[in-house]
Design a protein around this motif. Structure first.
Motif, PDB file in Angstrom:
ATOM      1  N   LYS A 148       0.843  -1.192   0.000  1.00 32.24           N
ATOM      2  CA  LYS A 148       0.000   0.000   0.000  1.00 32.24           C
ATOM      3  C   LYS A 148       0.882   1.246   0.000  1.00 32.24           C
ATOM      4  N   VAL A 149       0.342   2.347  -0.487  1.00 28.95           N
ATOM      5  CA  VAL A 149       1.094   3.600  -0.508  1.00 28.95           C
ATOM      6  C   VAL A 149       1.194   4.153   0.914  1.00 28.95           C
ATOM      7  N   VAL A 150       2.416   4.361   1.360  1.00 30.77           N
ATOM      8  CA  VAL A 150       2.685   4.930   2.682  1.00 30.77           C
ATOM      9  C   VAL A 150       3.400   6.261   2.475  1.00 30.77           C
ATOM     10  N   ASN A 151       2.862   7.311   3.054  1.00 30.84           N
ATOM     11  CA  ASN A 151       3.466   8.628   2.886  1.00 30.84           C
ATOM     12  C   ASN A 151       4.947   8.613   3.230  1.00 30.84           C
ATOM     13  N   ASN A 152       5.750   9.169   2.318  1.00 31.02           N
ATOM     14  CA  ASN A 152       7.194   9.352   2.488  1.00 31.02           C
ATOM     15  C   ASN A 152       8.011   8.067   2.345  1.00 31.02           C
ATOM     16  N   TYR A 153       7.351   6.926   2.139  1.00 31.59           N
ATOM     17  CA  TYR A 153       8.136   5.705   1.891  1.00 31.59           C
ATOM     18  C   TYR A 153       8.686   5.707   0.469  1.00 31.59           C
ATOM     19  N   ASN A 154       7.936   6.330  -0.428  1.00 26.63           N
ATOM     20  CA  ASN A 154       8.412   6.683  -1.762  1.00 26.63           C
ATOM     21  C   ASN A 154       9.021   5.508  -2.520  1.00 26.63           C
ATOM     22  N   MET A 155      10.227   5.657  -3.066  1.00 27.11           N
ATOM     23  CA  MET A 155      10.777   4.656  -3.979  1.00 27.11           C
ATOM     24  C   MET A 155      11.000   3.303  -3.323  1.00 27.11           C
ATOM     25  N   MET A 156      11.092   3.262  -1.988  1.00 29.56           N
ATOM     26  CA  MET A 156      11.280   1.971  -1.344  1.00 29.56           C
ATOM     27  C   MET A 156      10.036   1.106  -1.450  1.00 29.56           C
ATOM     28  N   GLY A 157       8.881   1.697  -1.742  1.00 30.79           N
ATOM     29  CA  GLY A 157       7.681   0.906  -1.965  1.00 30.79           C
ATOM     30  C   GLY A 157       7.839  -0.049  -3.140  1.00 30.79           C
ATOM     31  N   PRO A 158       8.160   0.467  -4.340  1.00 28.82           N
ATOM     32  CA  PRO A 158       8.387  -0.436  -5.466  1.00 28.82           C
ATOM     33  C   PRO A 158       9.537  -1.411  -5.225  1.00 28.82           C
ATOM     34  N   VAL A 159      10.574  -0.963  -4.529  1.00 32.09           N
ATOM     35  CA  VAL A 159      11.717  -1.854  -4.269  1.00 32.09           C
ATOM     36  C   VAL A 159      11.301  -3.018  -3.374  1.00 32.09           C
ATOM     37  N   LYS A 160      10.568  -2.727  -2.301  1.00 30.61           N
ATOM     38  CA  LYS A 160      10.122  -3.798  -1.409  1.00 30.61           C
ATOM     39  C   LYS A 160       9.072  -4.686  -2.079  1.00 30.61           C
ATOM     40  N   ALA A 161       8.271  -4.104  -2.978  1.00 29.13           N
ATOM     41  CA  ALA A 161       7.328  -4.928  -3.727  1.00 29.13           C
ATOM     42  C   ALA A 161       8.075  -5.940  -4.590  1.00 29.13           C
ATOM     43  N   ALA A 162       9.162  -5.501  -5.194  1.00 32.54           N
ATOM     44  CA  ALA A 162       9.989  -6.417  -5.977  1.00 32.54           C
ATOM     45  C   ALA A 162      10.598  -7.488  -5.084  1.00 32.54           C
ATOM     46  N   LEU A 163      10.991  -7.103  -3.879  1.00 33.28           N
ATOM     47  CA  LEU A 163      11.563  -8.063  -2.942  1.00 33.28           C
ATOM     48  C   LEU A 163      10.535  -9.129  -2.563  1.00 33.28           C
ATOM     49  N   GLU A 164       9.313  -8.719  -2.277  1.00 34.21           N
ATOM     50  CA  GLU A 164       8.288  -9.693  -1.912  1.00 34.21           C
ATOM     51  C   GLU A 164       7.967 -10.626  -3.081  1.00 34.21           C
ATOM     52  N   ALA A 165       7.947 -10.104  -4.294  1.00 35.12           N
ATOM     53  CA  ALA A 165       7.737 -10.961  -5.466  1.00 35.12           C
ATOM     54  C   ALA A 165       8.907 -11.931  -5.633  1.00 35.12           C
ATOM     55  N   SER A 166      10.114 -11.454  -5.357  1.00 36.86           N
ATOM     56  CA  SER A 166      11.295 -12.319  -5.446  1.00 36.86           C
ATOM     57  C   SER A 166      11.215 -13.468  -4.456  1.00 36.86           C
ATOM     58  N   VAL A 167      10.682 -13.186  -3.269  1.00 38.76           N
ATOM     59  CA  VAL A 167      10.489 -14.235  -2.263  1.00 38.76           C
ATOM     60  C   VAL A 167       9.582 -15.337  -2.805  1.00 38.76           C
ATOM     61  N   ARG A 168       8.494 -14.949  -3.442  1.00 40.57           N
ATOM     62  CA  ARG A 168       7.560 -15.948  -3.952  1.00 40.57           C
ATOM     63  C   ARG A 168       8.203 -16.804  -5.042  1.00 40.57           C
ATOM     64  N   TYR A 169       8.923 -16.163  -5.949  1.00 40.83           N
ATOM     65  CA  TYR A 169       9.561 -16.921  -7.029  1.00 40.83           C
ATOM     66  C   TYR A 169      10.679 -17.816  -6.503  1.00 40.83           C
ATOM     67  N   ALA A 170      11.460 -17.310  -5.550  1.00 42.16           N
ATOM     68  CA  ALA A 170      12.525 -18.127  -4.963  1.00 42.16           C
ATOM     69  C   ALA A 170      11.939 -19.331  -4.230  1.00 42.16           C
ATOM     70  N   ALA A 171      10.824 -19.118  -3.529  1.00 47.27           N
ATOM     71  CA  ALA A 171      10.168 -20.225  -2.834  1.00 47.27           C
ATOM     72  C   ALA A 171       9.733 -21.304  -3.816  1.00 47.27           C
ATOM     73  N   ALA A 172       9.200 -20.885  -4.961  1.00 49.81           N
ATOM     74  CA  ALA A 172       8.769 -21.850  -5.972  1.00 49.81           C
ATOM     75  C   ALA A 172       9.957 -22.602  -6.559  1.00 49.81           C
ATOM     76  N   GLU A 173      11.052 -21.913  -6.757  1.00 45.38           N
ATOM     77  CA  GLU A 173      12.220 -22.529  -7.387  1.00 45.38           C
ATOM     78  C   GLU A 173      13.000 -23.441  -6.444  1.00 45.38           C
ATOM     79  N   LEU A 174      12.959 -23.153  -5.154  1.00 44.19           N
ATOM     80  CA  LEU A 174      13.789 -23.895  -4.198  1.00 44.19           C
ATOM     81  C   LEU A 174      12.989 -24.888  -3.355  1.00 44.19           C
TER      82      LEU A 174
END
Length: 252
Positions: A148-174
């Motif tokens: 969700k959009v959090v005031n002042n979190y700014n660019m770290m929002g998309p970065v952490k979203a990518a991290l959470e997606a990476s977790v899901r893909y890594a879980a599937a692969e490993l």
């Protein structure tokens, strides 16, 4: 509960660090630890904490320096021959980019934030994989601003979203190798890293007001959750983002 388990904890900066709370909980349950420090300046703060936890390995690790991740995992291979868990609790964004609008962030700043905060976790997963011969757990730290959009979190929002997606893909692969992967998403905590967010005190006040428990969580609560995920008690779980935020994430 964790006696005989061996794991790497990345991200300890001081006694207020989420990574330190995780390391303390893991050690209290019997785990053997390898703890890293960023550089020589950081070592004088981290080493006493690591020694207080009886860390068997205390290693330099700057994920932006070529070869340092490989060297850390090689040291673990030589000393232990295996690895049971990795706790990845690092993130970075250049201040000017973090304090500006997402659409205004520089390519260089975005790439650096992604490299340190997200891609380093994938690299650690790849390096840990051959050492997790009997399965294991890989954990990283996220934040509600990924979803969700959090005031002042700014660019770290998309970065952490990518991290959470990476977790899901890594879980599937490993998953077939018995390696489980999680993102842990604490509520706002007064850590040194978080202090870089603009108007952070306002974010803290809003979290206390909105959370059903009307309080912040602490690093010990995050650490206990991490210990559960690392343990066999969570053997049926993988790929999830686990919120430890006093219920803040359920509030619209």
């Amino acid at each position: 509960m964790l006696r005989g388990r061996k794991g790497l904890v990345v991200g300890v900066a001081n006694a207020d660090s989420i990574a330190y709370g995780c390391a303390a909980s893991l050690k209290a349950l019997g785990a053997s630890l390898a703890v890293t420090y960023l550089n020589e300046k950081a070592e004088r703060f981290v080493r006493p904490l690591a020694e207080g936890l009886d860390a068997e390995l205390i290693l330099p690790l700057d994920v932006e320096k070529p070869g340092e991740m490989e060297a850390a995992f090689e040291a673990i291979r030589k000393s232990w021959g295996r690895l049971d868990f990795v706790i990845h609790s690092i993130a970075f964004a250049p201040r000017d980019d973090l304090h500006g609008r997402v659409i205004d962030c520089s390519l260089q700043g975005f790439q650096q934030a992604m490299a340190v905060s997200c891609h380093s976790f994938l690299t650690m997963a790849r390096l840990a994989e051959p050492l997790m011969t009997e399965g294991g757990a890989l954990l990283t730290m996220s934040y509600y601003g990924a979803d969700k959009v959090v005031n002042n979190y700014n660019m770290m929002g998309p970065v952490k979203a990518a991290l959470e997606a990476s977790v899901r893909y890594a879980a599937a692969e490993l998953g077939q190798k018995g390696i489980r992967v999680f993102a842990v998403s604490p509520g706002p905590l007064k850590t040194r890293a978080a202090s870089g967010i603009a108007a952070f005190d306002e974010l803290i006040d809003a979290a206390v007001e909105r959370a059903p428990s009307h309080r912040l969580v602490d690093i010990a609560e995050v650490g206990r959750t991490v210990a559960f995920l690392v343990s066999g008690a969570a053997s049926g779980m993988t790929g999830a983002t686990i919120y430890v935020d006093a219920g803040l994430s359920i509030v619209a």
